[in-house]
Design a protein around this motif. Structure first.
Motif, short mmCIF file in Angstrom:
data_model
loop_
_atom_site.label_atom_id
_atom_site.label_comp_id
_atom_site.label_asym_id
_atom_site.label_seq_id
_atom_site.Cartn_x
_atom_site.Cartn_y
_atom_site.Cartn_z
N ALA A 239 0.84 -1.20 0.00
CA ALA A 239 0.00 0.00 0.00
C ALA A 239 0.88 1.25 0.00
CB ALA A 239 -0.92 0.00 1.21
N ALA A 240 0.32 2.34 -0.48
CA ALA A 240 1.02 3.63 -0.45
C ALA A 240 0.78 4.29 0.90
CB ALA A 240 0.50 4.52 -1.57
N LEU A 241 1.79 5.01 1.38
CA LEU A 241 1.66 5.75 2.64
C LEU A 241 1.59 7.23 2.32
CD1 LEU A 241 3.94 5.33 5.81
CD2 LEU A 241 3.04 7.51 5.08
N LEU A 242 0.47 7.84 2.67
CA LEU A 242 0.32 9.28 2.52
C LEU A 242 0.19 9.93 3.89
CD1 LEU A 242 -0.76 8.07 -0.30
CD2 LEU A 242 -1.73 10.33 -0.60
N ILE A 243 0.77 11.10 4.03
CA ILE A 243 0.66 11.86 5.27
C ILE A 243 -0.47 12.87 5.10
CG2 ILE A 243 1.85 13.38 6.89
CD1 ILE A 243 4.51 12.21 5.93
N ASP A 244 -1.29 13.00 6.12
CA ASP A 244 -2.37 13.99 6.11
C ASP A 244 -1.75 15.36 6.40
OD1 ASP A 244 -4.80 15.21 6.04
OD2 ASP A 244 -5.59 14.30 7.85
N GLY A 245 -1.62 16.19 5.35
CA GLY A 245 -0.93 17.46 5.51
C GLY A 245 0.58 17.26 5.53
N HIS A 246 1.29 18.25 5.99
CA HIS A 246 2.74 18.16 6.21
C HIS A 246 3.52 17.67 4.99
CE1 HIS A 246 2.00 19.00 10.40
NE2 HIS A 246 1.14 17.99 10.44
#
Length: 225
Positions: A71-78
């Motif tokens: 899976a891809a890891l995305l950060i919420d904001g930042h």
């Protein structure tokens, strides 16, 4: 039955938002099983606001559990943390935030965007290079459109534009409605973590439900996607 030249439309995939992360240890232990149990395309890591070094170390603690499971890891904001934390991208809220983040994310990383109040903003985000648009997330006051309005926006986008669209679902019923409306991904968060059956059972259930809703609307061929 006549064969159609267009390939079958794949069923929507799941996009899992984490609880707000303070101590990542338990979540890092749970995530590989969760991501493997259902068709989870990406995980949105929601971080507690603190110093950058701590936030980066929390993302790094979760990264193997997410990325090794495919899976891809995305950060919420930042967006400024993405490269240093080894994340795959960031989710931005609003057009201005997305435009500010583009230079640091493109071309190597994912820039997704939500907080798009109008159709015009949504189109502008697509034209500016958003990798996906999200409809239905709560605003700063916790308000969100009706499920019908979100489904209508997803359907509109799906019919006219290329970038994928994501529906933010707060219930199993909404997840099904958004799958039937043409969402490419369904974002689920609290509905999974708060389920008394446990997050894994909830995620598997929602995954099966959106495949069924998709197959009912778009034909059985897509159910295997």
């Amino acid at each position: 039955m006549a064969t159609k030249p267009v390939p079958p439309r794949p069923a929507p995939r799941l996009y899992l938002a984490t609880p707000v992360v303070d101590d990542p240890a338990q979540l890092a232990a749970d995530l590989p099983d969760l991501v493997a149990a259902a068709d989870v395309a990406a995980v949105l890591v929601r971080l507690r606001e603190t110093d950058q070094r701590t936030m980066i170390s929390r993302v790094k603690a979760l990264a193997p559990a997410i990325q090794n499971a495919g899976a891809a890891l995305l950060i919420d904001g930042h967006p400024e943390l993405v490269a240093r934390a080894g994340a795959d991208g960031a989710h931005l809220t609003g057009l201005a935030a997305m435009e500010d983040a583009m230079p640091s994310l493109k071309p190597d990383r994912i820039a997704g965007v939500g907080g798009l109040a109008t159709r015009h903003d949504s189109m502008a985000a697509g034209e500016a290079g958003a990798d996906y648009v999200l409809f239905g997330e709560p605003d700063a006051k916790g308000q969100r459109p009706s499920a019908e309005a979100i489904a209508e926006r997803l359907q509109w986008w799906d019919e006219l534009f290329e970038p994928p669209c994501v529906g933010f679902a707060v219930s199993r019923e909404e997840a099904c409605e958004f799958a039937a409306a043409g969402a490419d991904f369904v974002l689920v968060g609290d509905v999974v973590w708060a389920d008394p059956r446990g997050a894994r059972a909830a995620l598997v259930d929602i995954g099966q439900a959106i495949r069924q809703a998709h197959a009912k609307t778009f034909g059985k061929a897509g159910a295997a996607g």
